[in-house]
Every structure is written in structure tokens, then in C-alpha cells.
Design a protein around this motif. Sequence first.
Motif, PDB file in Angstrom:
ATOM      1  N   ILE A  77       0.849  -1.191   0.000  1.00  0.00           N
ATOM      2  CA  ILE A  77       0.000   0.000   0.000  1.00  0.00           C
ATOM      3  C   ILE A  77       0.881   1.237   0.000  1.00  0.00           C
ATOM      4  N   GLN A  78       0.792   2.027  -1.056  1.00  0.00           N
ATOM      5  CA  GLN A  78       1.587   3.250  -1.188  1.00  0.00           C
ATOM      6  C   GLN A  78       0.686   4.469  -1.056  1.00  0.00           C
ATOM      7  N   ALA A  79       1.119   5.414  -0.250  1.00  0.00           N
ATOM      8  CA  ALA A  79       0.394   6.678  -0.077  1.00  0.00           C
ATOM      9  C   ALA A  79       1.354   7.831  -0.291  1.00  0.00           C
ATOM     10  N   GLY A  80       0.811   8.990  -0.649  1.00  0.00           N
ATOM     11  CA  GLY A  80       1.622  10.177  -0.857  1.00  0.00           C
ATOM     12  C   GLY A  80       1.551  11.105   0.336  1.00  0.00           C
ATOM     13  N   LYS A  81       2.697  11.523   0.823  1.00  0.00           N
ATOM     14  CA  LYS A  81       2.764  12.374   2.019  1.00  0.00           C
ATOM     15  C   LYS A  81       1.986  13.675   1.831  1.00  0.00           C
ATOM     16  N   GLU A  82       1.980  14.222   0.615  1.00  0.00           N
ATOM     17  CA  GLU A  82       1.330  15.504   0.357  1.00  0.00           C
ATOM     18  C   GLU A  82       0.150  15.356  -0.600  1.00  0.00           C
ATOM     19  N   ASP A  83      -0.449  14.193  -0.612  1.00  0.00           N
ATOM     20  CA  ASP A  83      -1.548  13.909  -1.541  1.00  0.00           C
ATOM     21  C   ASP A  83      -2.803  14.668  -1.111  1.00  0.00           C
ATOM     22  N   HIS A  84      -3.353  15.507  -1.997  1.00  0.00           N
ATOM     23  CA  HIS A  84      -4.562  16.261  -1.686  1.00  0.00           C
ATOM     24  C   HIS A  84      -5.807  15.615  -2.276  1.00  0.00           C
ATOM     25  N   ILE A  85      -5.631  14.565  -3.084  1.00  0.00           N
ATOM     26  CA  ILE A  85      -6.770  13.860  -3.670  1.00  0.00           C
ATOM     27  C   ILE A  85      -7.120  12.615  -2.857  1.00  0.00           C
ATOM     28  N   ALA A  86      -6.112  11.838  -2.499  1.00  0.00           N
ATOM     29  CA  ALA A  86      -6.297  10.670  -1.624  1.00  0.00           C
ATOM     30  C   ALA A  86      -5.347  10.848  -0.445  1.00  0.00           C
ATOM     31  N   PRO A  87      -5.754  11.586   0.582  1.00  0.00           N
ATOM     32  CA  PRO A  87      -4.851  11.881   1.702  1.00  0.00           C
ATOM     33  C   PRO A  87      -4.278  10.613   2.328  1.00  0.00           C
ATOM     34  N   ALA A  88      -3.043  10.717   2.796  1.00  0.00           N
ATOM     35  CA  ALA A  88      -2.351   9.554   3.359  1.00  0.00           C
ATOM     36  C   ALA A  88      -3.144   8.921   4.498  1.00  0.00           C
ATOM     37  N   GLU A  89      -3.776   9.748   5.318  1.00  0.00           N
ATOM     38  CA  GLU A  89      -4.558   9.217   6.432  1.00  0.00           C
ATOM     39  C   GLU A  89      -5.715   8.356   5.930  1.00  0.00           C
TER      40      GLU A  89
END
Length: 621
Positions: A505-517
Motif C-alpha cells: 500500500i503506497q500513499a503520498g505524504k502531500e496527496d490532496h486527492i487521496a490523503p495519506a490518512e
Amino acid sequence: MTDDGPDPFTNMFEAPAKLARALFAPLTEATTGTALKPEDMQHWAEVGTKLQGMWLEYQTEQLGDPQAFAAYFDPARWMRMADDWYRQMPLADPARQQALMQEGMALWQQVLGQYGLSPEGQPVAEGDPDLPRSDRRFADPRWRAHPAYALIHQTYLFLAERVAEMVDRMEGLSDEKREQLRFTTRTITEAASPSNFPLLNPVVMERTLETRGDNLVRGMEHLLADLRRGQLSHTDDSAFTLGENIAVTPGKVVHETPLYQLIQYSPTTDTVMETPLVIFPPWINRFYILDLNPKKSFVRWAVEQGVTVFMVSWKSADASMRDVVWDDYVRAQIDAIDHIRARLDVPAVHAIGYCVAGTTLAATLALLHRRGEQDKVASATFFTAQVDFEKAGELLNFVDDPQLGVVKAMTADGYLDGRYMAATFNLLRGTDLIWNYVVNNYLLGENYPAFDLLHWNGDVTNLPAKWHEQYLRDLYRDNRLVEADALSVDGTPIDLGLVATPSYIQAGKEDHIAPAESVWRITDHFTGPLKFVLAGSGHIAGVVNPPAAQKYQYWTNDAAPRSLGEFREGAAEHKGSWWPDWIEWLREQDGATVPAKGKRKPGGRGDTVIEDAPGRYVATR
């Protein structure tokens, strides 16, 4: 704006006449004090005539060609939104206005003092201006070179700051309503920036004088071209051609349905991993975000690692897809998986789901588990994908009943024009993706850059209306996917708690479309072995980060954190791309290899294929 009281924004700019004359007279003299030559006057007259003629021509065109989704871009709609916003804000309160006035005048005195001016505009000392507020929109030295422009942008920043504070302090608002008001406030204040208005922007004023208005003519050409296409341009689209300088990894289309094409890429190694990989990109965008060019291409890199890569290329919706729903996309994923298994005679595939296709992959896995067919997928990787939408970020501002009603009104032909979604995503980063281009391309008249990522961003796809409404209602608004058996797919109730597939599972620290949380919450529902990786940057750059670029970083945590906060606290930081970490994880799932021959080489002897990659579907509008 309303009849409820005086507008504090107007009051703030009612400075004493003596001060206004003292500050702005030098600017007026600078632009009008020198007599114009006859040839200059003629040129300015020609510029004015050109601008008027271009605008009249466009208006004549529009009489018989209304925009397909004018309801969304109707200025009256946005004026109503602004009026509703104003009525909710405590701006008409006399005490609040008085406090704003006092703070504003103190700010003016502070700024003037930095320029050695008294409150009456008289010079008293010399000094280097040290302004109280900064913003990259006003980073150009010309915003600080004259006290008038300093006052303009400092007053704006002050007001924007105070209005944002009002939203945070308002009582009686639900969390959902407060977030909506914050978003609306930011959208309105971004639009109101003095940098967006020619007469208030010193950079635009100087460019206009230098070019004698030619920048405004070029800007009008850009503006009208965008109005005709119904979409804001970010780049020079003529610089890119599919299959020539974008989406160029060699391969063949080996399977096709009315909903998608399946591309198999040609191997570059003598042996390949026995278990192939299928990538499900989001159908909100084109698949070639993962194959922009040879240096950035995740597809090419994965092929070079000895992976047999398949890519799904979704068809942009048209009227023939008016009855397509979410179930159809789940069935399409299963169809692709089954086709690959049969084509290569393998028991299982590895799968990647990106964004909305990752959400759908989670439902696909839940369906396969419920049917006892979970062994068809050996592992799953999720790029910035959400299954629990409680913390889904600012897109939640677009899923209330009024917004859904507007969207439904624009889908009479059974599909949603992709330009609507492009505009929505642009609003999430209005300064960067809207107003920056308004200033550079419309006001300064600059030419568009040739930037492949921005070209992809503007290469929109249409969405099936029923699927889109279902997705926003059932997942974003009602968050039903995380409720066991609350949703059924293809006639079968699904439960994410059944999913035991090994997952990365990869998340982006500064993702504004799919926030990491929000992405993290997959770990609260799946029961199989999971690895969570937090990548630097956002929704796109956090994913498309080739190792050779040596950019950003990623974090891992080998303990058993129970929340994203715990993950961050104990995480180890690694420089560069997370791609090598992923390929190592993938090999740990199944390290067997086979020769890259037979149908591992698409289009070889005895292999019937449809066409060369990237195929027809990616080019459809």
C-alpha cells in the motif's frame, strides 16, 4: 454583494485621499507623464480594436454553440455561491468591521514605515522594506519596489488571513460544514488575489507597457482558445503525440472489450517472473501517466526488472456507456485477470490498482474471496487508493445533494464530460492549476510550455454517469464500502474484511486527492500480510518517481503501527524512489522465473494481436 450592511472589503480600501494621491500619483505619472508618439497611439488603438474584434467574434460563435456543461461554469452560479458564502460569514457585524479597519490601518502604517513614509505619504527615512506577510504569488521584486503595490498585496494577504480565521472560530458549525466553508473561502480569496487583475499587478503592467499591449492580444488568443475547447490549457498540446513521444513503451493490444483494451508489453530480458503483472489505472485519466516517456515510465522500468506487464486502457465514456455501473468495472478487472491467466497458462497474476481503480481492485478482491476464487490474484499493490472515505479530504466538498444535482444535470447523454472533473481537480489547487496560468498565459501573454505531465493532466476522459453518481453517493458520501455486505457487486455481497491477499500500500505524504490518512485505512480492513509505504510528494509525483531521478524519499516501518501517526513516529526514511522497495517485495511473493518466449513476447509467431500499443482507446475523446 448584499443589503445586510457595508462591505468591509470596500471599506478597507477607503484610504484618506491625501495618502492615496501621494502613493499612486508617481505610478500615474510614470505611465502617462510621457507624451505618446503618433505611432504609439496608433499601435494602442490597433490593440484595442483587435481585442474588441476577437471578443465580438467569440460571442457571435457562442450564439449557436452553447457549452455542453454551461450549468457548471455559469457565472451566475458562482455569484450565488459567493453571495451564500458572504451571508454565512460574520462580516456585516459593525464591531468586526471596526476591528478590521483598525488592524488594516495599523498594517498600512507598518508597511509605509518600511518605505520611510509617514501615514500621510511623506518620506521620513530610508530603509529596506521588511513586509509582515509573504506569499509566492508576490515573490517578484516589483511587488515590493513601490509602496502602493506593497500595500495592495499586503492588505489582500491580511484580509485573506482574517477571513480564514473567522471560519475557524465560527460557532455552531458541523465539521463537514466548516470544511466546506473553508474550501469555499479559499476558492474565493484565491480568485480575488490582486495578482489576477492587470491594473493591480505590477508585473503585468510593466509587460503591457513594454510590449505596447501585444501581451494582452496574445493572452486574449489563449483565453478564447480555452473558452472554445471548454478547458483551461496548461501546456502546448501540439508538442505531444501518442506512441511517438508519450506512451512509447513497445507492446501489443492483445484483448479488447467495449469497456477496455488490454496491452501486453514486450520483454527486454531473457527471463521474466513467472507470475505476470496487470495494472489497473484510473479511468478518470489516461493510463499513460505510468508511461509518460522512457525516463519516467513505470511500465518500462518494470519490464526492465523482468516483469511481464499488462496494462488496462479504459475507454472514454460515450452515449453507448450510459448504463455502465461500478459492477461493470469490477467484472472488467476479473475479465482481464482471467484473460491473462489463460493467455500465459498461469494460475494467478499480481495486480496494481491506482486511485479509483485501486478502490475497485479492493472490491474485486472481496468478491473473489467471497466466491472462493482469491487465488487468482497472488498479490495486490495499491497506488494512492482509498476504501474508507471518512477522511477523503477536500473532494468530500463535492458530494452533497446540491453538487450531485448539478452533476446529474450535466449528464443528459449518459456520461459526464471529462472537462468537469478536470475543473474540479484544478479547484483543489487553484493557485497552482488555475490562477498561475491565468496570469502567465492570459495576462502576460506567455507561450505554453511543452510539459508531458501537464499534457496528460489535460487529456481528459469522460465518465459513465451512472457509475459516477453511484461512486460519489455510495462511497464518498455514504462510505458504504467499509460496511460488511452493505454493497453488492455482480449480485454478490462484499466484505473487505475477507481480503487476505498480500498487499503493498503506497500513499503520498502531500496527496490532496487521496490523503495519506485515508489511504492508511486499508490496513484497518484487510486481514492479509500488508506493507505500507509513505512516499514523498503527492498523488502523481509520489507515484511517478523513477529511481534514476533521485528525487524525494519514502518511509517504511517494520513494526506493527496501529495508526498513521504511530507509523510516522517509528518510520525509517529512505532517500529516492520507493520503486526498488516494491520490486523487492514483489519478488518475495513469487521468485520463480521463466524464459521470455512464446506468448510472453506479444505479436510473435502464432500470436494474434489487435494492434500496436498504445492502442485506439487511449486516443478516443
